[in-house]
Scaffold this motif. Structure first.
Motif, mmCIF file in Angstrom:
data_model
loop_
_atom_site.group_PDB
_atom_site.id
_atom_site.type_symbol
_atom_site.label_atom_id
_atom_site.label_comp_id
_atom_site.label_asym_id
_atom_site.label_seq_id
_atom_site.Cartn_x
_atom_site.Cartn_y
_atom_site.Cartn_z
ATOM 1 N N MET A 130 -18.177 24.276 7.030
ATOM 2 C CA MET A 130 -17.482 24.284 8.319
ATOM 3 C C MET A 130 -16.948 25.675 8.649
ATOM 4 S SD MET A 130 -17.445 21.704 10.211
ATOM 5 C CE MET A 130 -19.122 21.430 9.703
ATOM 6 N N ALA A 131 -16.432 26.349 7.626
ATOM 7 C CA ALA A 131 -15.888 27.690 7.845
ATOM 8 C C ALA A 131 -17.011 28.634 8.287
ATOM 9 C CB ALA A 131 -15.214 28.202 6.576
ATOM 10 N N GLU A 132 -18.156 28.511 7.622
ATOM 11 C CA GLU A 132 -19.288 29.368 7.995
ATOM 12 C C GLU A 132 -19.765 29.057 9.406
ATOM 13 O OE1 GLU A 132 -21.078 30.197 3.531
ATOM 14 O OE2 GLU A 132 -22.171 28.839 4.872
ATOM 15 N N PHE A 133 -19.814 27.779 9.728
ATOM 16 C CA PHE A 133 -20.316 27.362 11.038
ATOM 17 C C PHE A 133 -19.415 27.881 12.160
ATOM 18 C CE2 PHE A 133 -20.599 24.182 14.482
ATOM 19 C CZ PHE A 133 -21.956 24.281 14.757
ATOM 20 N N THR A 134 -18.110 27.863 11.921
ATOM 21 C CA THR A 134 -17.186 28.268 12.984
ATOM 22 C C THR A 134 -16.820 29.744 12.902
ATOM 23 O OG1 THR A 134 -15.301 27.669 11.613
ATOM 24 C CG2 THR A 134 -16.130 25.980 13.093
ATOM 25 N N SER A 209 -18.057 8.877 12.134
ATOM 26 C CA SER A 209 -16.984 9.722 12.677
ATOM 27 C C SER A 209 -17.598 10.838 13.516
ATOM 28 C CB SER A 209 -16.177 10.332 11.535
ATOM 29 O OG SER A 209 -15.371 11.382 12.023
ATOM 30 N N ASP A 210 -16.879 11.270 14.544
ATOM 31 C CA ASP A 210 -17.359 12.380 15.375
ATOM 32 C C ASP A 210 -16.840 13.723 14.861
ATOM 33 O OD1 ASP A 210 -14.718 11.904 15.961
ATOM 34 O OD2 ASP A 210 -14.912 12.295 18.104
ATOM 35 N N CYS A 211 -16.240 13.713 13.676
ATOM 36 C CA CYS A 211 -15.640 14.897 13.072
ATOM 37 C C CYS A 211 -16.545 16.132 13.207
ATOM 38 C CB CYS A 211 -15.387 14.580 11.594
ATOM 39 S SG CYS A 211 -14.780 15.935 10.627
ATOM 40 N N ALA A 212 -16.115 17.121 13.975
ATOM 41 C CA ALA A 212 -16.914 18.324 14.211
ATOM 42 C C ALA A 212 -16.060 19.375 14.906
ATOM 43 C CB ALA A 212 -18.126 17.993 15.081
ATOM 44 N N PRO A 213 -16.393 20.650 14.696
ATOM 45 C CA PRO A 213 -15.673 21.690 15.432
ATOM 46 C C PRO A 213 -16.135 21.757 16.888
ATOM 47 C CG PRO A 213 -17.261 22.667 13.911
ATOM 48 C CD PRO A 213 -17.379 21.192 13.764
ATOM 49 N N ILE A 214 -15.232 22.120 17.785
ATOM 50 C CA ILE A 214 -15.568 22.190 19.214
ATOM 51 C C ILE A 214 -15.323 23.584 19.786
ATOM 52 C CG2 ILE A 214 -15.191 19.745 19.778
ATOM 53 C CD1 ILE A 214 -12.282 20.636 20.571
#
Lengths: 350, 362
Positions: A130-134, A209-214
């Motif tokens: 997640m850190a890499e993606f954001t 779950s829709d858990c995701a960065p926006i």
């Protein structure tokens, strides 16, 4: 606070006799009161008092946004994510909806004695991804281990620092009658998936779950449009609670069209027999946005261009009356008040 | 399934029936009581009252199982929960109901073991997993829930389980409706009869209301179109001066109900007097566990004695449950009694009249 409650007496009462219950953590009315009447009493200052998802810290040279959130979730691994994914994307989202680009995170672990290293590694890997993606960096951290029985597996706290995108100014004060309300996708997925994933739940449905960065969506919106007035992520307390926060103590209201609300059939089907309302279920990859009516369609086009956001829609608008309230126009053409979450959502009996 | 539900929320059909209601509604004021809490929720959630003429008043009856459970029962549950090695298992709504002094939810903060179940079978499972603990299930509800609880008791008996029992406050509907009518306070023109209860009992349990009290009854489903059609059917019965029982909810309710469910219910339970919060003791309106199964009756097992319970001063839940007063008539309503900190039972359950008024108030 216009809650129709005698706060002072009630709260004194609570202080002396009562204990913290689960209600104080559900994001609804009781959480609000805990924050306003107890935390603000001791910590109140201009930055904190705004009670946004993140605090804006301004100096001559830059505008910093700062937030913190603790993650306690059962089960730790659920369809669509795990506590690690949640701990990074949740804090990133709190920065994003305040108009910031997320830069740095801290991360604190409280781990119960006996927790499996394999599980911890899995969680850390989710956080890394997640850190890499954001593009956010985890730059400091801490771990405490408590005796078996003194924590439920593992808790995570993350704090985040971001920089406000230049020229961005979001706030309730910018909202005008006629502004549109947009949500970037299906409502209630996270809440429904978590309830189902808890042990012993009798109904089996394919809920994720829709858990995701926006942050990539909000960043694009803010760079292309001037008309974004306010954004917030409807986590605990759900969409209904955030909409009520938008109108609280304001000289306008919000009208929502029930028919326009994007809700998956499986979530509706899950909620029906239990008596749950998807509008009070938590979301972890959603934001609600108030936008100038002239830019609403353009905003929707931008959101639709992101994969997974195809169901985003304009769900309502800012109206003159009734002030300070959210009105839901029901499917059968009638209307009713849509209130903040009050009390605990409990399955009904028959 | 959802497409199926959508049919009962179809805007055009709703408009069609609403128009008929307006056309056929008589000049006189009409008072219809929806007995079941599920109907109360649907009426408020979809805004049904706002679609029909003002002359038709829909009032809520005593059909929310949590709301009519007496305070003494809550006090007993809390006392049991404080005994060593006792696990209380219950449907969700019950944990918030205030007893004389406190609720299960508040006591949970003080360390008692209360577990929320979706079905009584979850409670059986908990009992099996915790053989050294005593598992008590709080048995509340009407004819709808009693058969499954009876099944659990029978299963526990068949399997010779020693650590499972039911604290029963089960109630049955017809005698309560009769008690309401006998009180003579309300002046009803029709009953919107409970759909789920009728699935078990069949349609004839309301015959005496239509025949003896001359009040039309229509058994209703829970979707907006169901309820609107029921209202239209009641209007037509009133206009024609006919008092009888009709069944709107034909897709679920059969004339004879579910004999198998009734059979198991009567195998385990027998009729008893029952204390209804707000209505007092109604003869023959409760279900107690038969002697044959008394090892699974918490009252027998724990030698529970009765202690008078205290209602919160000023609470008018009783009047509300009888349909005599509305929540806004209560001095506590929304001020010191609200869903976070309910003082009376009608504010507790999502089906409770006060909670529904609070949540969906105009």
């Amino acid at each position: 606070m216009q809650l129709g409650l005698n706060i002072e007496n009630e709260f004194c009462d609570m202080n002396q006799k009562d204990r913290i219950t689960l209600l104080h953590g559900n994001g609804g009315l009781q959480s609000h009161r805990l924050i306003r009447e107890l935390y603000l009493k001791y910590f109140g200052n201009p930055q904190l008092n705004r009670l946004e998802d993140s605090a804006l810290l301004e100096s001559d040279s830059c505008r910093i946004v700062f937030t913190t959130d603790s993650y306690v979730i059962k089960p730790l691994f659920f369809p669509g994510g795990d506590i690690g994914k949640l701990a990074v994307s949740g804090t990133v989202n709190d920065l994003a909806v305040c108009g910031a680009i997320p830069n740095w995170l801290s991360c604190g672990f409280i781990i119960e004695e006996g927790f499996e290293i394999v599980a911890l590694e899995k969680i850390l890997n989710s956080m890394k991804e997640m850190a890499e993606f954001t593009g956010v960096k985890i730059v400091t951290g801490d771990t405490k281990v408590v005796e078996k029985g003194n924590a439920d597996g593992l808790y995570i706290n993350t704090s985040g620092i971001g920089t406000l995108i230049e020229g961005v100014e979001l706030g309730q004060h910018r909202i005008q009658i006629g502004d549109k309300i947009i949500i970037n996708g299906y409502i209630g997925d996270h809440g429904a998936a978590i309830i189902q994933a808890r042990e012993d739940f009798p109904i089996e449905m394919d809920l994720q779950s829709d858990c995701a960065p926006i942050d990539h969506i909000t960043r694009m919106l803010l760079s292309k449009l001037d008309g974004v007035k306010l954004m917030r992520d409807p986590t605990r307390g759900g969409v209904a609670t955030v909409l009520n926060e938008f109108v609280e103590n304001q000289a306008f209201g919000i009208q929502i069209e029930e028919i326009a609300l994007p809700i998956r059939d499986c979530v509706l089907g899950f909620c029906e027999p239990l008596g749950f309302d998807p509008l009070y279920l938590a979301n972890e990859g959603k934001f609600l946005m108030v936008i100038d009516t002239n830019e609403a369609v353009k905003a929707l086009e931008i959101i639709h261009s992101f994969p997974g956001s195809e169901s985003a829609d304009i769900v309502g608008e800012v109206v003159d009356e009734p002030k300070g309230k959210v009105i839901l126009k029901t499917l059968i053409g009638s209307h009713r008040i849509l209130d903040m979450l009050s009390g605990e959502m409990l399955p009904r009996i028959c | 399934m959802l497409q199926y539900i959508d049919q009962f929320r179809n805007l055009e059909l709703v408009e069609f029936i609403v128009n008929k209601i307006h056309q056929e509604c008589p000049r006189q004021n009409l008072k219809f009581m929806e007995v079941c809490g599920g109907h109360t929720i649907a009426i408020f959630k979809f805004g049904i009252q706002k679609l029909i003429p003002d002359s038709i008043q829909l009032i809520s009856g005593p059909g929310c199982p949590v709301c009519v459970t007496e305070i003494e029962f809550i006090d007993q549950s809390i006392a049991l929960a404080h005994l060593p090695d006792v696990i209380i298992t219950t449907f969700g709504d019950m944990v918030r109901v205030p007893g004389s002094k406190t609720s299960l939810q508040k006591e949970r903060g003080a360390g008692i073991d209360v577990r929320i179940c979706y079905s009584v079978m979850d409670a059986l499972k908990i009992a099996k997993e915790n053989p050294q603990k005593e598992v008590v299930f709080l048995g509340i509800g009407f004819e709808t829930t009693a058969p499954t609880v009876a099944t659990a008791v029978k299963t526990a008996s068949d399997q010779s389980m020693r650590n499972f029992s039911v604290l029963s406050a089960h109630k049955t509907m017809p005698n309560a409706m009769q008690a309401l009518l006998d009180s003579g306070e309300i002046g009803l023109n029709g009953f919107i009869c409970p759909g789920h209860v009728s699935v078990i009992t069949g349609i004839h349990i309301y015959d005496f209301i239509a025949e003896k009290y001359r009040i039309p009854c229509v058994i209703s489903g829970f979707e907006p179109l169901d309820i609107l059609e029921t209202i239209l059917m009641l209007i037509r019965l009133v206009n024609d001066g006919i008092s009888k029982v009709e069944n709107q909810y034909t897709r679920s309710v059969k004339e004879n109900g579910n004999p198998k469910a009734r059979e198991i219910m009567l195998e385990v339970f027998e009729e008893s007097d029952s204390h209804w919060r707000g209505l007092g003791i109604i003869p023959g309106s409760g279900l107690q566990i038969k002697n044959k199964y008394r090892d699974f009756d918490t009252r027998y097992k724990f030698k529970i004695t009765r202690e008078p319970a205290i209602e919160y001063p000023g609470c008018i839940c009783g009047d509300i449950l009888r349909g005599v007063k509305n929540p806004v008539d209560c001095a506590l309503f929304s001020k010191i009694c609200n869903p976070e900190d309910p003082k009376g039972a009608c504010m507790v359950s999502s089906e409770g009249t006060c909670a529904t008024w609070f949540k969906y108030r105009k």
